[in-house]
Scaffold this motif. Structure first.
Motif, PDB file in Angstrom:
ATOM      1  N   THR A   1       1.910  -8.662  -2.124  1.00  0.00           N
ATOM      2  CA  THR A   1       2.262  -7.330  -1.669  1.00  0.00           C
ATOM      3  C   THR A   1       3.399  -6.814  -2.536  1.00  0.00           C
TER       4      THR A   1
ATOM      5  N   GLN B   1       6.065   2.755   0.363  1.00  0.00           N
ATOM      6  CA  GLN B   1       4.736   2.368   0.852  1.00  0.00           C
ATOM      7  C   GLN B   1       4.370   1.036   0.213  1.00  0.00           C
TER       8      GLN B   1
ATOM      9  N   SER C   1      -1.166  -3.768  -0.901  1.00  0.00           N
ATOM     10  CA  SER C   1      -1.617  -5.143  -1.097  1.00  0.00           C
ATOM     11  C   SER C   1      -2.668  -5.165  -2.198  1.00  0.00           C
TER      12      SER C   1
ATOM     13  N   LEU D   1     -12.767   0.078   2.059  1.00  0.00           N
ATOM     14  CA  LEU D   1     -11.335   0.286   2.240  1.00  0.00           C
ATOM     15  C   LEU D   1     -10.910   1.449   1.356  1.00  0.00           C
TER      16      LEU D   1
ATOM     17  N   CYS E   1      -3.699   8.370  -3.858  1.00  0.00           N
ATOM     18  CA  CYS E   1      -3.590   8.905  -2.507  1.00  0.00           C
ATOM     19  C   CYS E   1      -2.565  10.024  -2.616  1.00  0.00           C
TER      20      CYS E   1
ATOM     21  N   MET F   1      -3.468   0.307   0.665  1.00  0.00           N
ATOM     22  CA  MET F   1      -2.197   0.653   1.296  1.00  0.00           C
ATOM     23  C   MET F   1      -2.101  -0.035   2.650  1.00  0.00           C
ATOM     24  N   ASP F   2      -0.984  -0.674   2.868  1.00  0.00           N
ATOM     25  CA  ASP F   2      -0.753  -1.359   4.144  1.00  0.00           C
ATOM     26  C   ASP F   2      -0.427  -0.338   5.218  1.00  0.00           C
ATOM     27  N   PRO F   3      -0.838  -0.631   6.462  1.00  0.00           N
ATOM     28  CA  PRO F   3      -0.543   0.324   7.554  1.00  0.00           C
ATOM     29  C   PRO F   3       0.953   0.472   7.760  1.00  0.00           C
TER      30      PRO F   3
END
Length: 181
Positions: free
Chosen positions: A2, A9, A12, A157, A166, A179-181
């Motif tokens: 990560t 932000q 991963s 994903l 993004c 992108m991790d939540p």
């Protein structure tokens, strides 16, 4: 692994830079073996720019002479889901009549944009239009198009990095991540 990337932000890693580079090198060898060395490479902007640059250099290492051009298409407008209608925002300037065209894109999801581009280049007289994508999401297809050359089959994903964005962020990452939540 990560990594923290602006703006605060975390992303991963899904496909690392070394894995991507090795896959592109293998694809380039297959492409040259199948299509020959005289190609028109058409990169679909903006997302494909990193894949296209690395693939074009790999094609050169395998003996190809590629005339490079760019096309910018849109089916998204301001949203995150395809509108279903494709617009040409920037067209190629290279003549394709009687030539073998390698259409290069970052990701194949609905297929509308690539099907439109392939049909357009064929209608302009290209002898053959082959499609390569770095990532393919087969479960998202809304139209019939099968790329000849696929880097990776991607899980469903939202991916960023290696040209994909993004909200215009994360294109510069040297890997493809989630992108991790």
């Amino acid at each position: 692994m990560t990594r923290i990337v602006p703006p605060s932000q975390t992303v991963s890693e899904l496909y690392g830079a070394d894995v991507i580079a090795a896959r592109i090198e293998a694809l380039a060898g297959t492409i040259v073996a199948d299509l020959g060395t005289d190609l028109v490479g058409v990169a679909v902007l903006k997302g494909s720019f990193m894949y296209a640059a690395d693939l074009l250099r790999a094609l050169h290492r395998h003996g190809a002479h590629v005339e490079v051009d760019f096309m910018m298409l849109s089916s998204y407008g301001a949203g995150t889901e395809s509108s279903g209608q494709v617009r040409v925002l920037r067209d190629i300037t290279s003549p394709v009549e009687g030539r073998t065209v390698l259409l290069i894109d970052d990701i194949l999801e609905s297929g509308r944009t690539l099907a439109y581009a392939k049909d357009l280049l064929s209608a302009r007289g290209a002898e053959r239009v082959a499609v390569t994508v770095l990532l393919e999401k087969p479960g998202k297809r809304a139209t019939q198009i099968d790329p000849e050359y696929v880097g990776f089959t991607c899980p469903d994903l939202f991916v960023v990095g290696y040209g994909m964005d993004c909200a215009h962020c994360f294109r510069e990452l040297p890997f493809i991540g989630v992108m991790d939540p």
